[in-house]
Scaffold this motif. Structure first.
Motif: not given
Length: 359
Positions: A28, A80, A95, A98, A115, A139, A142, A150
């Motif tokens: 990240a 992803p 990452a 995002i 996602l 994610y 994250q 998300i």
């Protein structure tokens, strides 16, 4: 309003090439905590955080835990698992995507990212558990670290029921995923990206209600995003016959092939319904004719994007994520080298739009 062209075009967006490479180091940005690599994803589920409030529905609005209206606005990533498939593209870790999309310092102000979770990699025997551990858990964690929402999107673009995706398969996915993030307020569940046929709200409700019942038994509080037949364009059925379960927001997917972005056209599609039920445009986008669009997504900022913004800005009860924050899934916001597409292309326009509203 949609034709068989929609099927082929949407499939082309998700086209799988010859192989799927392992995800490279995923760190990240902004020195925020995050997983070192998607291949090193933790075996356990991400940890909960109090950084964002739980969301719920009240009337036609999404609200926070204090009852204040919330408008979720952001962007949709690509799956992803497909991040490194484009052989002519300059690859960057998911990452990083995002982190960029939610970073005010870089001019992006998404308060939610979507996602997609796919199972379309060729010659792949990856289990559901490994798929989630490698391609979702990092994610979600994250998003928790970044303090944003998300959407975990079961990203199927197929018929449902007989001749399509069996209900048992959808249940299996959510029986694993729903309890995994049940304690995390950041996570929203989009139960089925784009069911296609049968084109019947009653049949769709009969198919998906048992899935929602199971999700609610395992995850009582997470907001649910509910698609509908014909590529998630039939949400009007929910006005008089809603899905049971509570805290459900109804999804619409909008592209230029459905017509001009005017009130006369958009109101009957989802705008009128949004006065009565919560609505989320979890996909929309455009690019001019050429390599960055297709017959479904072909449109311009001045002719389609700007009128759509005017429509949505006047209706802050409608939530949205623009498709797609990527450099090769159409209609993308960046070129292959991660230069933001401007002018009549959508990238710069959506970035400025988010900055002016969420900023």
């Amino acid at each position: 309003m949609l034709t068989s062209m929609r099927t082929s075009a949407k499939r082309s967006l998700r086209k799988v090439l010859t192989t799927v490479a392992a995800l490279a180091a995923v760190t990240a940005a902004l020195a925020l905590p995050g997983p070192a690599s998607a291949d090193e994803a933790p075996a356990s589920a991400p940890e909960a955080s109090a950084a964002v409030p739980w969301l719920a529905t009240e009337g036609n609005r999404v609200v926070d835990s204090s009852g204040n209206p919330v408008t979720l606005r952001g962007v949709s990533m690509i799956g992803p698992r497909h991040n490194y498939e484009c052989t002519e593209c300059n690859p960057q870790p998911m990452a990083d995507h995002i982190a960029r999309a939610t970073d005010p310092a870089r001019g992006w102000h998404s308060n939610v990212v979507r996602l997609p979770v796919t199972e379309w990699a060729p010659n792949d025997s990856l289990s559901l558990e490994d798929n989630i551990a490698q391609h979702v858990d990092p994610y979600v964690q994250q998003a928790v670290d970044l303090g944003v929402y998300i959407i975990v999107d079961f990203h199927r673009v197929q018929d449902y029921g007989t001749g399509g995706v069996p209900q048992d398969l959808v249940r299996e996915f959510w029986e694993y995923v729903a309890p995994r993030y049940a304690d995390i307020p950041n996570v929203l569940y989009e139960v089925y990206n784009e069911p296609i046929n049968p084109d019947s709200w009653a049949q769709w409700k009969s198919y998906i209600q048992p899935v929602v019942d199971r999700v609610r038994a395992l995850a009582p509080d997470n907001l649910i995003l509910m698609g509908s037949p014909q590529w998630s364009t039939r949400l009007n059925g929910a006005v008089n016959d809603p899905i049971a379960g509570g805290n459900i927001v109804y999804v619409y997917h909008l592209y230029p092939n459905q017509g001009a972005a005017t009130a006369a056209i958009l109101d009957p599609k989802f705008g009128n319904a949004a006065e009565q039920i919560p609505v989320f445009l979890s996909e929309f986008g455009w690019n001019p004719a050429g390599e960055w669009s297709d017959p479904v997504t072909e449109g311009t900022t001045s002719g389609w994007g700007a009128p759509l913004r005017e429509y949505l800005d006047a209706r802050p009860h409608i939530n949205w994520t623009a498709w797609a924050f990527d450099n090769y899934w159409k209609p993308q916001m960046y070129d292959h080298d991660w230069n933001l597409l401007g002018g009549e292309y959508q990238g710069q326009f959506i970035k400025q739009w988010l900055a002016e509203l969420n900023g």
